[in-house]
Write an enzyme that holds these catalytic residues in place. Structure first.
Site, PDB file in Angstrom:
ATOM      1  CG  ASP A 562      -2.102   0.899   1.084  1.00 45.39           C
ATOM      2  OD1 ASP A 562      -2.305   1.703   0.004  1.00 45.39           O
ATOM      3  OD2 ASP A 562      -2.830   0.873   2.019  1.00 45.39           O
ATOM      4  CD  GLU A 565      -0.191   5.504  -3.589  1.00 41.19           C
ATOM      5  OE1 GLU A 565      -1.144   4.756  -3.927  1.00 41.19           O
ATOM      6  OE2 GLU A 565       0.225   5.947  -2.501  1.00 41.19           O
ATOM      7  CG  ASP A 638      -8.410   4.572   0.904  1.00 38.27           C
ATOM      8  OD1 ASP A 638      -7.968   3.433   0.955  1.00 38.27           O
ATOM      9  OD2 ASP A 638      -7.306   5.560   1.062  1.00 38.27           O
TER      10      ASP A 638
END
Length: 965
Positions: A562, A565, A638
């Site tokens: 996770d 980015e 999300d």
């Protein structure tokens, strides 16, 4: 009623109520740039406006020097000259055009390499004095061989290249101004720089503006300043520095030093007579991409590709999300083309649709709609791949030939995943596992979010909450279930934490602009980031996953990446400063969209090395780029527990599938027909395990999950097809029916691989039915009732009560499935199969089944079973599809191990009337042995057609056989 319908979504896709977040709240727009706040986007849009305003009198400053054109070995080279102005020399832009696959052309435009000292970098920056040119080394799988038979001819003001099998394709390269028309079947399908928006912001030193000269003065006289000149200077300075942001650029309290100054690249690509364009995930918008320059119903901003942590993202928006795949399709009736913009920097894409009439007096009658796109990246090269189709499947096959086929995952990973942030202890995990079994709810994986670790230090366990992780994993292994734990790329900056100390002491972290280790803020607080562009960092990271290093892990533990980015809570736009430095002194601006892929790749390689012999890794990623499909799965991030987010998940996942990354899902609790099927919940939400829903919802949810497990053979076969050809698993109507223009914008229904299954979920609260579009000439049957629906190019209304999923079967298909309910996929391994035959009007049907051991790489050596089932002339046959490794020992042993895995039932939908009353069928096995087996015929009820069952034919799935009806 709202509560009732929320649970019905489990049957439609399966439940929004188990989604990640609660009530909707708006995204914080002030944290993210618009085009107007991004200097290079604003400059290039203004450039486009100037070109449009100038019209036919516009003269592009880019020309291909014909004297430099050379060709051979499947490539053409030359030099594009950019004329800056009459007082400055021309800028040389080396051009390379390659033809790596039939129907594929790759265009690369670089800037001539600067000698040391040609451009002085500011702020003492250590970044490279050249354009980033390594995207292809990450995105592509090697360098494919060029088309040796390509032919070219330079004549007058253009060079013409013929390429592809039978010289089917043509590239017409116009010298001045430079442009390329790509031709198939004597029609131009793609125009490069047809509008003249090519813009290469060449490197330049920063020149301070001179102040206006003072006027001369006589002794005793005061100096008189030209007030108008002063005001003009001020205006120019404000325009250049603040509005256009050529150099330093500030946003959200952070200043980007931009040591190389402006270096954006931009190009227009036009698709003549194409109305619909698709792709460029990820965005939460419609499947058929909207216009972006203020058209009615469109957007005002371009689509943005800049991987960012956008919490509670909004619907119907071109805003950036977590990943970027710069692949775009254009589709018209019976024709598809595509482009791949291979650039990892921040990228914006404008889309304009314009009517063009060949007759100026036609008043629009018979005019064609062209789609014009404008691609703008902050840095790097122009590296563009053109795919000429002509079918959508050709484009995705060609694209994945370059970037890699999707991973063939372990079987467990396509089952149901149970997740929340966070299960609080090892006893909690075991309790959930026991209750899922007690309620007979199948699942394969339970997940642990960040709280399992010791104070958010990855590769550790919280000894109070998880004192016995090995015991927990052994408990799961009894039911052949797995555990997934999260590992993020940020490492807690804390003394005494071995991972942190090694990262810093071995110089393996991302650096800031001053070449010191970058420190930012994420879940652990002060953090440093692993630089996975660095081979030494990847090697070190790889070793962290050994069972000796990551104590408390077993072979049934897999990974979740996770925040890659990367997400930086105190960084600009919740990510890393662009002037940070990576391995090789490349700026972060150059590689930003690749960052998630490098970490995902590294985790895959670590799991691959962990076990001997290696097993197929499972790694879920949030951030991705072209090529990420090779190493795992993704999810859409999300989302909220809302109906709009549920509806948006379908076009989002369809976009991922057509962009070569089919192992995709969304946390809507969710998605019995999504390739990745995970239910997830926020740490502040109530517990949402399916058994907590209560009657009748728990039973309904259970049946929906069981349906997924029943269809796992069809899903796994679809995964194999994706792995072999790159084809999507979730398929939009236009992909399956490229001749059906009425279905080109459909985004609320989808097909599952080649199975003929068509899912059309409930997407609006309170709905008791769904309208399903059925193309003309095709007949469909309800999966549960066998009710027929004849397609006429219109919608039909399908009832969708609480306990029924809107699921149709297209006639002419054979669907493999397993009907015995089990706790996990591992316990289904030796179960028999059912073949569901959906007869068409001519009494024909076809289907496939792919089977292997579901975990190892032995399939690469031929250890698999791949059968084609055909029903024609009243006979069902099973034939082997080609297996180059069939003669190898490992392949023979696998087939032998499967000798007792049989077809236990054959169900025939739309069974002929003359079968009424039942009869026997003749089963012919390998070697010619025949035997009789009973057939039962059933009258259709409640509008359903007749159907028949062959009970227990007991034919092995791995051999040749036939059943004569």
């Amino acid at each position: 009623m709202a509560w009732f319908r929320r649970y019905s979504t489990w049957l439609s896709l399966v439940v929004a109520v188990f989604a990640l977040f609660g009530p909707a709240s708006s995204v914080k727009h002030e944290n993210f740039k618009t085009c107007d706040q991004s200097g290079f986007c604003r400059r290039n849009r203004a450039y486009a406006d100037h070109v449009d305003t100038t019209g036919n009198s516009w003269a592009s400053p880019y020309a291909l020097d014909p004297k430099t054109v050379k060709a051979g070995s499947g490539r053409l080279t030359g030099t594009i000259l950019k004329t800056v102005n009459q007082d400055k020399p021309v800028v040389e832009l080396p051009l390379l055009i390659q033809f790596p696959e039939p129907g594929v052309a790759r265009i690369t435009i670089d800037e001539a390499r600067r000698q040391k000292g040609d451009i002085e970098l500011r702020h003492g920056s250590q970044c490279r004095k050249e354009r980033y040119n390594e995207v292809s080394s990450w995105a592509m799988v090697g360098q494919p061989k060029g088309d040796e038979e390509m032919q070219y001819e330079t004549r007058g003001k253009e060079t013409v290249v013929l390429y592809g099998t039978g010289k089917k394709y043509k590239a017409i390269i116009k010298h001045e101004p430079f442009s390329i028309d790509f031709v198939r079947d004597e029609q131009v399908h793609v125009k490069i720089n047809g509008k003249g928006l090519l813009n290469y912001e060449h490197w330049r030193p920063k020149v301070e503006r001179e102040k206006p000269a003072e006027e001369g003065k006589q002794e005793g006289e005061e100096v008189k300043q030209d007030e108008q000149a002063k005001e003009d200077l001020k205006k120019r300075e404000e325009e250049d520095e603040n509005k256009w942001s050529w150099w330093d650029e500030s946003f959200g309290g952070n200043t980007d030093t931009k040591p190389k100054g402006p270096e954006s690249v931009a190009l227009d690509v036009t698709f003549p007579e194409y109305e619909h364009v698709y792709g460029i995930p990820g965005h939460a918008g419609p499947l058929s991409l909207k216009e972006t320059r203020g058209a009615s119903g469109g957007y005002n901003d371009p689509y943005r590709l800049y991987n960012t942590d956008v919490f509670e993202y909004e619907m119907d928006s071109p805003m950036t999300l977590y990943g970027a795949i710069p692949l775009m399709y254009a589709q018209r009736k019976n024709s598809a083309v595509g482009i791949f913009w291979m650039n990892a920097a921040e990228t914006w894409i404008d889309i304009v649709k314009e009517k063009q009439s060949s007759n100026p007096l036609s008043l629009g009658i018979g005019s064609k709609l062209n789609t014009r796109t404008h691609w703008i990246s902050e840095s790097g090269l122009i590296d563009l791949v053109v795919f000429m189709g002509p079918e959508p499947k050709d484009i995705i096959q060609q694209y994945t030939a370059l970037t890699g086929k999707p991973q063939l995952p372990q079987t467990f990973s396509i089952g149901y995943h149970q997740c929340r942030w966070n299960y609080v202890s090892d006893e909690d995990v075991k309790d959930v596992d026991k209750k899922m079994s007690r309620y007979s709810i199948p699942y394969d994986v339970i997940w642990l979010d960040i709280e399992y670790s010791d104070s958010k230090k990855y590769f550790t366990w919280d000894s109070h909450s998880f004192p016995d992780p090995i015991g927990m994993e052994k408990h799961l292994d009894v039911s052949q279930r797995k555990l997934v734990v999260i590992i993020d790329p940020h490492i807690k900056n804390e003394g005494g934490y071995a991972v942190s100390e090694q990262l810093k002491s071995q110089n393996l972290a991302v650096k800031n602009k001053d070449n010191d280790i970058y420190d930012g803020w994420c879940w652990p607080g002060s953090s440093n980031w692993i630089d996975c562009f660095n081979p030494a960092a990847r090697k070190w990271y790889n070793a962290l996953y050994t069972y000796k290093s990551f104590t408390g892990t077993s072979p049934n533990v897999f990974l979740w990446n996770d925040m890659n980015e990367p997400s930086v809570f105190n960084g600009p736009e919740t990510t890393m400063p662009k002037d940070n430095l990576h391995h090789g002194n490349w700026e972060h601006r150059d590689v930003h969209n690749l960052n998630g892929l490098t970490f995902h790749n590294a985790t895959y390689e670590a799991l691959l090395a962990r076990d001997s012999p290696p097993k197929r890794p499972f790694v879920l990623t949030r951030s991705y780029y072209s090529g990420s499909q090779r190493v795992g799965a993704m999810w859409t991030g999300d989302n909220q527990a809302s109906w709009p987010h549920l509806a948006a998940s379908i076009p989002m996942l369809l976009s991922m599938n057509i962009a070569g990354f089919p192992f995709a899902g969304a946390d809507v609790g969710a998605g019995a027909f999504y390739p990745f099927f995970r239910g997830h919940a926020h740490i502040d939400s109530r517990r949402r395990e399916p058994y907590l829903a209560g009657s009748p919802y728990t039973q309904i949810i259970t049946q929906a999950i069981r349906l997924r497990y029943q269809l796992l053979p069809a899903f796994y076969t679809a995964f194999h097809t994706a792995h072999t050809y790159g084809y999507p698993i979730m398929r939009p109507n236009w992909y399956v029916h490229p001749d059906d223009e009425a279905g080109f914008a459909l985004e609320n229904q989808f097909y599952l691989g080649d199975t003929g299954l068509l899912a059309a979920p409930v997407l609006t609260e309170g709905a008791e039915s769904v309208d399903v579009y059925l193309p003309s000439g095709y007949t469909y049957y309800d999966y549960f009732t066998y009710t027929p629906h004849v397609g006429s190019g219109k919608t039909v209304t399908i009832p969708a009560p609480l306990d029924k999923i809107p699921l149709l079967m297209q006639a002419g298909h054979i669907i493999p499935r397993k009907d015995r309910p089990r706790r996990s996929t591992g316990l289904m391994k030796w179960d028999p199969y059912t073949l569901l035959i959906v007869l068409g009007g001519e009494g024909k049907a076809v289907g496939e089944l792919y089977v292997d051991d579901g975990e190892s790489f032995d399939y690469q050596s031929g250890a698999y079973i791949h059968r084609r089932f055909e029903f024609e002339g009243g006979k069902l046959t099973s034939k082997a599809l080609a297996n180059p490794g069939a003669g190898r020992k490992v392949a023979r042993e696998y087939v032998k191990s499967m000798k007792d895995v049989v077809v236990e039932r054959v169900v025939i939908v739309n069974a002929p009337k003359n079968w009424e009353g039942g009869k026997h069928v003749s089963v012919t096995e390998e070697g010619g042995k025949e035997r009789k087996v009973e057939l039962q015929w059933f009258e259709g009820n409640d509008g359903g057609v007749a159907w028949a069952v062959v009970k227990n034919p007991r034919v092995a799935v791995g051999v040749e056989w036939g059943i004569q009806f």
